[in-house]
Motif scaffolding. Structure first.
Motif, mmCIF file in Angstrom:
data_model
loop_
_atom_site.group_PDB
_atom_site.id
_atom_site.type_symbol
_atom_site.label_atom_id
_atom_site.label_comp_id
_atom_site.label_asym_id
_atom_site.label_seq_id
_atom_site.Cartn_x
_atom_site.Cartn_y
_atom_site.Cartn_z
ATOM 1 N N LYS A 35 0.893 13.809 -7.152
ATOM 2 C CA LYS A 35 0.659 14.893 -5.919
ATOM 3 C C LYS A 35 -0.184 15.920 -6.548
ATOM 4 N N GLU A 36 -0.190 16.261 -7.871
ATOM 5 C CA GLU A 36 -0.756 17.223 -8.287
ATOM 6 C C GLU A 36 -2.139 16.898 -8.084
ATOM 7 N N LEU A 37 -2.792 15.786 -8.150
ATOM 8 C CA LEU A 37 -4.270 15.585 -7.820
ATOM 9 C C LEU A 37 -4.834 16.115 -6.505
ATOM 10 N N PRO A 67 -9.223 5.335 -5.609
ATOM 11 C CA PRO A 67 -9.390 4.621 -6.824
ATOM 12 C C PRO A 67 -8.014 4.773 -7.237
ATOM 13 N N MET A 68 -7.053 5.621 -6.981
ATOM 14 C CA MET A 68 -5.627 5.445 -7.663
ATOM 15 C C MET A 68 -4.828 4.242 -7.105
ATOM 16 N N ILE A 69 -5.398 3.769 -6.000
ATOM 17 C CA ILE A 69 -4.515 2.448 -5.269
ATOM 18 C C ILE A 69 -5.226 1.194 -5.466
ATOM 19 N N SER A 70 -6.574 1.258 -6.117
ATOM 20 C CA SER A 70 -7.419 0.200 -6.332
ATOM 21 C C SER A 70 -6.846 -1.197 -6.803
ATOM 22 N N PHE A 119 1.048 -1.243 0.087
ATOM 23 C CA PHE A 119 0.045 0.025 -0.104
ATOM 24 C C PHE A 119 0.851 1.353 -0.011
ATOM 25 N N LEU A 120 1.954 1.282 0.850
ATOM 26 C CA LEU A 120 2.771 2.280 0.615
ATOM 27 C C LEU A 120 3.568 2.673 -0.676
ATOM 28 N N ALA A 121 4.064 1.663 -1.125
ATOM 29 C CA ALA A 121 4.417 1.790 -2.618
ATOM 30 C C ALA A 121 3.411 2.502 -3.497
ATOM 31 N N ALA A 122 2.069 1.969 -3.372
ATOM 32 C CA ALA A 122 0.951 2.569 -4.340
ATOM 33 C C ALA A 122 0.740 3.788 -3.908
ATOM 34 N N LEU A 123 0.543 4.101 -2.378
ATOM 35 C CA LEU A 123 0.343 5.609 -2.056
ATOM 36 C C LEU A 123 1.622 6.655 -2.878
ATOM 37 N N GLN A 124 2.654 6.145 -2.627
ATOM 38 C CA GLN A 124 3.871 6.983 -3.362
ATOM 39 C C GLN A 124 3.639 7.019 -4.644
#
Lengths: 423, 305
Positions: free
Chosen positions: B196-198, B219-222, B187-192
């Motif tokens: 950041k613009e979003l 949605p972005m880490i789904s 999850f951490l890898a996905a979060l990073q």
């Protein structure tokens, strides 16, 4: 180098190498590595076993015997898995509870004729009662190398310090009963240590409670194995006493408590004399070994028995049987008797057992071992024992809570296990 | 004298396409060999065994057709076993995924010493499962470490592993603490990887933090959520060592999950045929669940059409 000289050199080389190669093959064929599984990794036990194996090697220089200790808790499971995987040991210890499965299935090599063929073996010396469990149609399939009565070890330092009576004091007064044993245990528990441990029971291996409930005349099932014995009035009474001892008096450690008598933390333990080797050599405590306390049915004795057999699926059946005959002859049975009470009538006397059990006094040997074996009954076994054991274990789990309805739980145990007993 | 006929031009055997294909097959060969040897052949053997009755001690191996499958349908213990498996899986997935996501969000901060915290939470993943479980079995004993801590604040703890209401949750929690670090790192890898613009755009629009999390982060880490859910569910159905060490399936049969039950049938009771049938059932359950999750990706995974 010409073709002719090449040919000569090759022939010379072949002349040297071929006999070596065949010699090597012959040597490899003769070398036999026997594996014997045990459930003891105890150093003192292993020293005796290895000593016997080394003696055997003197007359059989090509045979090496390796003793392979398997974990006690999963011993039979591991053994059958080895057999299923085509890696069966040549010889194996077998619990009394699994005896019927092994003896009736053809997994073991018949021994009677082979043992009788060994000069000086004297199979007639091995008592009929000791071999009953290991025979089928008169044929012996495993040798009962240990017929060990359950007895009580007591830490007299703890009991005296708690102001209670030691077992020997109670015996002297003719008051060595379960009620009084539990009272002494309660005094020790109240003083901050633990009471009586039924060793290896651990609220899972309920068959070890046989040493307790037989005092009430109860048993797991009837002699023919067909009728469940868990809901008989005798068993309900015995289990009620046990339940009260755990949950009301605290004279027995409860489920999930990890206590060991041999570390000096408990007043008494019910176990077999082979465990004497666990008594601490550093920081020893004063101890005594006495017979089981009397129950409502009076004095009684329960015997745990272990057999050793040669597996039919082993790779070296003939050598395995030959080693088994050596392992269990009179001379080696006497050596094994230092831990495992023998099945041979000629060895079951105070002189022999005192010589091989320096920790025990002649009186302890007479009262606990010899009397225990002569009056004891073996812990009950059954075909499909593992499934029955598991079913009863699951049923009895409901008993190990403070507010259990003992009679109702034991009724449920019988409801679950009866169809398996009838198979 | 006539000229000999010129042989027609033969295209070379070792073409670029063939060379690439050979290279490709060589690359997958080790994995393929492993899959054939350790997955496909055992799977075929298990199916073969499930059609037989194998008495190890008597050394008999008898064809019994669908008898083991008939037994499966009328096994009185199976509903309880499946229920225990479902409870374990549901508990593990919910606790593991939510805790992993929470930890990942907390550890996705630019704080001093954050790497130490990440390492601490991940470290149980690399500990031996058996050693981890044995330590927990001591901690969860009635006179063990957990109840010792509870007694310091005046609470008398239960007999965690021996009571029907606490045994299953204890096993789940032990497993969650063991593996939450793995999902956390994923999850951490996905979060990073979330642009950041979003978040900057959302902040400009005045979106509160929770809304940003729901509308951007999730949605972005789904895809990672889908992956971790498949891994966790499949893993939860294969739990064995924890049950064998902590509860042995008890009290009663309250923690007897499917893998432990098939171990009992095959290895303890020597019903290898029926044990094989149970493992076919487990295989089908895992396959169906994975298929359903894979089909659901279109709904829950942002990138999928």
């Amino acid at each position: 180098m010409t073709n002719m000289s090449n040919l000569k050199a090759s022939a010379a080389l072949a002349g040297i190498l071929l006999p070596l190669a065949f010699g090597g093959v012959a040597w490899a064929q003769d070398a036999v590595n026997l594996r014997m599984t045990t459930w003891s990794a105890n150093e003192a036990h292993m020293a005796v076993f290895n000593g016997i194996a080394e003696e055997f090697k003197k007359t059989h220089p090509n045979v090496t015997v390796t003793f392979e200790p398997l974990p006690f808790d999963n011993y039979t499971t591991t053994l059958t898995t080895q057999i299923a995987g085509g890696n069966a040991p040549d010889l194996a210890w077998i619990f009394e509870t699994s005896a019927l499965d092994f003896v009736s299935s053809g997994a073991l090599v018949p021994l009677t004729e082979r043992f009788n063929a060994v000069e000086g073996y004297n199979l007639a010396d091995v008592t009929e009662s000791a071999t009953a469990l290991w025979r089928r149609d008169g044929e012996l399939f495993a040798y009962p190398f240990s017929t060990s009565p359950f007895a009580m070890f007591a830490n007299t330092d703890l009991i005296t310090a708690a102001g209670a009576k030691t077992p020997s004091e109670l015996i002297a007064a003719g008051e060595w009963t379960w009620d009084n044993a539990l009272a002494s245990a309660k005094a020790v528990a109240d003083a901050g240590k633990d009471g009586i441990i039924i060793r290896d029971f651990n609220y899972q291996n309920w068959q070890n409670l046989t040493a307790f409930f037989r005092g009430w005349g109860a048993d797991s099932w009837s002699t023919d194995g067909k009728a469940c014995g868990f809901n008989t009035p005798e068993m309900v009474e015995a289990m009620t006493v046990f339940h009260n001892a755990v949950f009301k008096d605290g004279s027995l450690p409860g489920p999930g408590e990890n206590v060991d008598f041999f570390t000096g933390d408990a007043a008494m333990t019910v176990t077999q004399i082979s465990r004497a080797s666990l008594l601490p050599k550093e920081d020893p405590f004063n101890w005594e070994l006495v017979p089981l306390p009397a129950g409502p049915v009076g004095t009684y004795s329960v015997v745990g028995q272990a057999g050793v057999g040669a597996l039919a699926s082993g790779k070296n059946v003939d050598t395995a049987v030959e080693f088994l005959a050596f392992f269990t002859n009179a001379e080696n049975s006497a050596k094994l008797a230092s831990f495992f009470p023998p099945a041979r009538a000629s060895l079951l006397n105070t002189d022999t057992l005192a010589a091989t059990n320096p920790l025990l006094s002649a009186e302890q040997i007479e009262n606990v071992v010899i009397n225990g074996i002569s009056t004891g009954h073996v812990v009950a076994g059954h075909t499909n024992y593992a499934q029955i054991q598991q079913t009863v274990r699951a049923g009895l789990d409901a008993l190990w809570v403070a507010d259990a309805d003992v009679a109702a739980v034991l009724d449920n145990v019988c409801t679950s296990v009866s169809p398996l007993l009838m198979r | 004298m006539s000229q000999p006929l010129q042989e027609p031009h033969k295209p070379p055997f070792w073409t670029i396409a063939r060379r690439d294909a050979a290279a490709g097959y060589l690359f997958i060969a080790p994995q393929l060999t492993g899959t054939i040897l350790f997955v496909l052949i055992p799977l075929g053997l298990v199916f073969y065994y499930s059609l037989h009755e194998w008495n190890v001690l008597a050394n008999t191996f008898t064809f019994v057709g669908d008898a083991n499958y008939q037994l499966l349908l009328r096994d009185p213990n199976l509903p309880q076993v499946l229920w225990a498996s479902a409870v374990f899986s549901a508990g593990l997935v919910v606790l593991n995924m939510s805790l992993a996501l929470l930890l990942a969000v907390l550890l996705d901060q630019k704080l001093k010493g954050i790497v130490v915290f990440r390492t601490l939470f991940f470290s149980p993943v690399v500990v031996s499962l058996v050693a981890w479980t044995i330590v927990w079995s001591f901690l969860l004993q009635v006179n063990g470490g957990i109840n010792g801590l509870l007694s310091m604040i005046g609470i008398e703890g239960p007999n965690w592993l021996r009571h029907p209401s606490t045994a299953m949750i204890s096993v789940v929690v032990v497993q969650v603490f063991k593996n939450v670090g793995l999902n956390m790192i994923l999850f951490l890898a996905a979060l990073q990887g979330v642009p950041k613009e979003l978040y900057e755009a959302a902040r400009v629009d005045g979106a509160p933090a929770f809304k940003q999390f729901r509308r951007i982060t999730l949605p972005m880490i789904s895809p990672t959520i889908l992956l971790t859910s498949i891994i966790t569910i499949v893993g939860s159905l294969q739990v064995f060592a924890q049950i064998a060490i902590l509860t042995k399936g008890g009290p009663g049969v309250s923690t007897t999950v499917l893998v432990y039950y098939l171990y009992q049938q095959a290895f303890q009771f020597n019903f290898f045929g029926y044990g094989s049938t149970l493992s076919i059932l487990l295989f089908l359950i895992v396959a169906v669940l994975t298929f359903i999750q894979w089909q659901m990706r279109k709904r829950i995974v942002f990138y999928e059409n």
